[in-house]
Design an enzyme around this catalytic site. Sequence first.
Site, mmCIF file in Angstrom:
data_model
loop_
_atom_site.group_PDB
_atom_site.id
_atom_site.type_symbol
_atom_site.label_atom_id
_atom_site.label_comp_id
_atom_site.label_asym_id
_atom_site.label_seq_id
_atom_site.Cartn_x
_atom_site.Cartn_y
_atom_site.Cartn_z
ATOM 1 N N LYS A 129 -1.108 6.962 -12.166
ATOM 2 C CA LYS A 129 -0.881 6.758 -13.612
ATOM 3 C C LYS A 129 -2.080 5.992 -14.171
ATOM 4 C CE LYS A 129 4.069 6.014 -12.872
ATOM 5 N NZ LYS A 129 5.046 4.953 -12.641
ATOM 6 N N THR A 171 2.534 2.897 5.629
ATOM 7 C CA THR A 171 3.214 3.288 6.867
ATOM 8 C C THR A 171 3.952 4.609 6.663
ATOM 9 O OG1 THR A 171 5.142 1.992 6.219
ATOM 10 C CG2 THR A 171 3.529 0.897 7.625
ATOM 11 N N ASN A 211 1.126 -3.192 10.613
ATOM 12 C CA ASN A 211 1.443 -4.556 10.187
ATOM 13 C C ASN A 211 0.173 -5.394 10.207
ATOM 14 O OD1 ASN A 211 2.598 -7.103 9.710
ATOM 15 N ND2 ASN A 211 4.533 -6.341 10.525
ATOM 16 N N HIS A 236 13.966 -5.021 6.230
ATOM 17 C CA HIS A 236 13.010 -4.934 5.117
ATOM 18 C C HIS A 236 13.736 -4.882 3.782
ATOM 19 C CE1 HIS A 236 10.092 -3.910 8.262
ATOM 20 N NE2 HIS A 236 9.155 -4.210 7.382
ATOM 21 N N LYS A 292 11.793 0.006 0.508
ATOM 22 C CA LYS A 292 10.974 0.632 1.556
ATOM 23 C C LYS A 292 11.377 2.092 1.740
ATOM 24 C CE LYS A 292 9.314 -0.157 6.245
ATOM 25 N NZ LYS A 292 7.927 0.101 5.858
ATOM 26 N N GLY A 304 7.035 1.029 10.470
ATOM 27 C CA GLY A 304 5.861 1.316 11.310
ATOM 28 C C GLY A 304 5.727 0.267 12.409
ATOM 29 N N THR A 305 6.089 -0.961 12.096
ATOM 30 C CA THR A 305 6.000 -2.044 13.098
ATOM 31 C C THR A 305 6.984 -1.801 14.237
ATOM 32 O OG1 THR A 305 5.409 -3.537 11.324
ATOM 33 C CG2 THR A 305 6.121 -4.562 13.373
HETATM 34 P P1 NAP Z 1 5.110 -0.416 -3.711
HETATM 35 O O1 NAP Z 1 5.312 -1.745 -4.330
HETATM 36 O O2 NAP Z 1 6.061 0.688 -4.033
HETATM 37 O O3 NAP Z 1 3.614 0.065 -4.044
HETATM 38 C C1 NAP Z 1 3.140 1.366 -3.891
HETATM 39 C C2 NAP Z 1 2.244 1.650 -5.067
HETATM 40 O O4 NAP Z 1 1.591 2.905 -4.875
HETATM 41 C C3 NAP Z 1 3.022 1.744 -6.390
HETATM 42 O O5 NAP Z 1 2.330 1.026 -7.384
HETATM 43 C C4 NAP Z 1 2.999 3.257 -6.691
HETATM 44 O O6 NAP Z 1 3.094 3.518 -8.078
HETATM 45 C C5 NAP Z 1 1.645 3.603 -6.113
HETATM 46 N N1 NAP Z 1 1.450 5.021 -5.890
HETATM 47 C C6 NAP Z 1 2.374 6.003 -5.681
HETATM 48 N N2 NAP Z 1 1.758 7.186 -5.548
HETATM 49 C C7 NAP Z 1 0.431 6.949 -5.672
HETATM 50 C C8 NAP Z 1 -0.729 7.782 -5.637
HETATM 51 N N3 NAP Z 1 -0.647 9.090 -5.491
HETATM 52 N N4 NAP Z 1 -1.939 7.198 -5.798
HETATM 53 C C9 NAP Z 1 -2.056 5.878 -5.970
HETATM 54 N N5 NAP Z 1 -0.990 5.038 -6.045
HETATM 55 C C10 NAP Z 1 0.231 5.580 -5.877
HETATM 56 O O7 NAP Z 1 5.090 -0.530 -2.112
HETATM 57 P P2 NAP Z 1 4.519 -1.751 -1.213
HETATM 58 O O8 NAP Z 1 5.624 -2.610 -0.788
HETATM 59 O O9 NAP Z 1 3.334 -2.326 -1.880
HETATM 60 O O10 NAP Z 1 4.061 -0.935 0.085
HETATM 61 C C11 NAP Z 1 3.023 0.029 0.054
HETATM 62 C C12 NAP Z 1 2.849 0.591 1.463
HETATM 63 O O11 NAP Z 1 2.420 -0.460 2.347
HETATM 64 C C13 NAP Z 1 4.150 1.147 2.088
HETATM 65 O O12 NAP Z 1 3.845 2.267 2.871
HETATM 66 C C14 NAP Z 1 4.636 0.000 2.972
HETATM 67 O O13 NAP Z 1 5.442 0.426 4.036
HETATM 68 C C15 NAP Z 1 3.313 -0.524 3.458
HETATM 69 N N6 NAP Z 1 3.314 -1.909 3.943
HETATM 70 C C16 NAP Z 1 2.445 -2.175 4.936
HETATM 71 C C17 NAP Z 1 2.313 -3.442 5.430
HETATM 72 C C18 NAP Z 1 1.300 -3.700 6.520
HETATM 73 O O14 NAP Z 1 1.141 -4.852 6.932
HETATM 74 N N7 NAP Z 1 0.616 -2.671 7.010
HETATM 75 C C19 NAP Z 1 3.099 -4.480 4.901
HETATM 76 C C20 NAP Z 1 3.977 -4.190 3.856
HETATM 77 C C21 NAP Z 1 4.074 -2.888 3.371
HETATM 78 P P3 NAP Z 1 4.559 3.766 -8.759
HETATM 79 O O15 NAP Z 1 5.335 2.515 -8.503
HETATM 80 O O16 NAP Z 1 4.256 4.013 -10.187
HETATM 81 O O17 NAP Z 1 5.132 4.958 -8.050
#
Ligand code: NAP
Length: 266
Positions: free
Chosen positions: A38, A101, A127, A155, A159, A165-166
Amino acid sequence: MSKVRVVVAGPRGKMGSEALRMIEKQDDLELVACLDHKYDGQKISDFEELPKFDATIYNDIEKCFQSVEADVLVDLTTPEFGYLHTKTAIHYGVRPVVGTTGFTEEQLQELTDLSEEKGVGVIIAPNFALGAVLMMQFAKWAAKYFPDVEIIEKHHDNKLDAPSGTAIKTAALIKEVRESKQQGHPDEKETISGARGADVNGMRIHSMRLPGLVAHQEVVFGSSGENLTIKHDSFHRESFMTGVKLAIDNVMKLDILVYGLENILE
Ligand code: NAP
């Protein structure tokens, strides 16, 4: 020293916005653009709740990489788009640091092969919290002596993927040292489907989703007369940012895909 030029995908998200706040505090990182689905063409500074970066938001990843010079893509979006972004970034020679993840084994293999073919470093970490990485390592160590184990991951209820993934990564690490073993009573029956959780080589993974939670996991080992519980809690998404910074620093020195932060920790 020149700064590492970073593109963040998902800048309005819970993790993406935290990544922007982390980048703001670093002298050696520069935010050059963001990817969203967006607000095409708007600036990050147009959003009151986000740090005051002049970086432009792109909806089209190809247009983004054709318009700005970038070294690293930090992806914190959704499994579907995280995978597509990672693939495209590798093609453009932009190194992905992926926290998103929910990738399948096939997708991970494809990205591993592509990264090797193109010689572009990639880090995918389910993670980024250092405590969680240590929790997984300790669990692997304990599993050598305690083959009966159940993983309980908890979580927030926004989610998209389950198990986390962890949890999948923890089970994979345990699998490296534990013989496949069916746990519980051999005649055990679920009277309500799913009661015993997911089955990975006989060990069970349980996923809890509740408002108020961030990211938490317990690995519970059982043996005659004793239990051992290894537990980690991320109370705030700031807990992931030390790992994101470490991954950005390290991905600049890689020409292959590394899965899991433990593989870049000394
Ligand atoms: P979130 O708050 O839903 O954030 C995801 C963001 O991506 C939202 O702003 C969403 O917009 C946007 N988005 C959706 N489609 C997109 C696209 N095509 N291009 C660009 N942006 C797009 O989720 P979160 O909690 O931040 O988590 C994000 C990811 O990180 C998840 O996969 C989660 O499992 C992972 N995660 C990883 C760790 C780690 O340590 N590796 C830790 C926590 C979370 P809209 O809201 O407008 O749809």
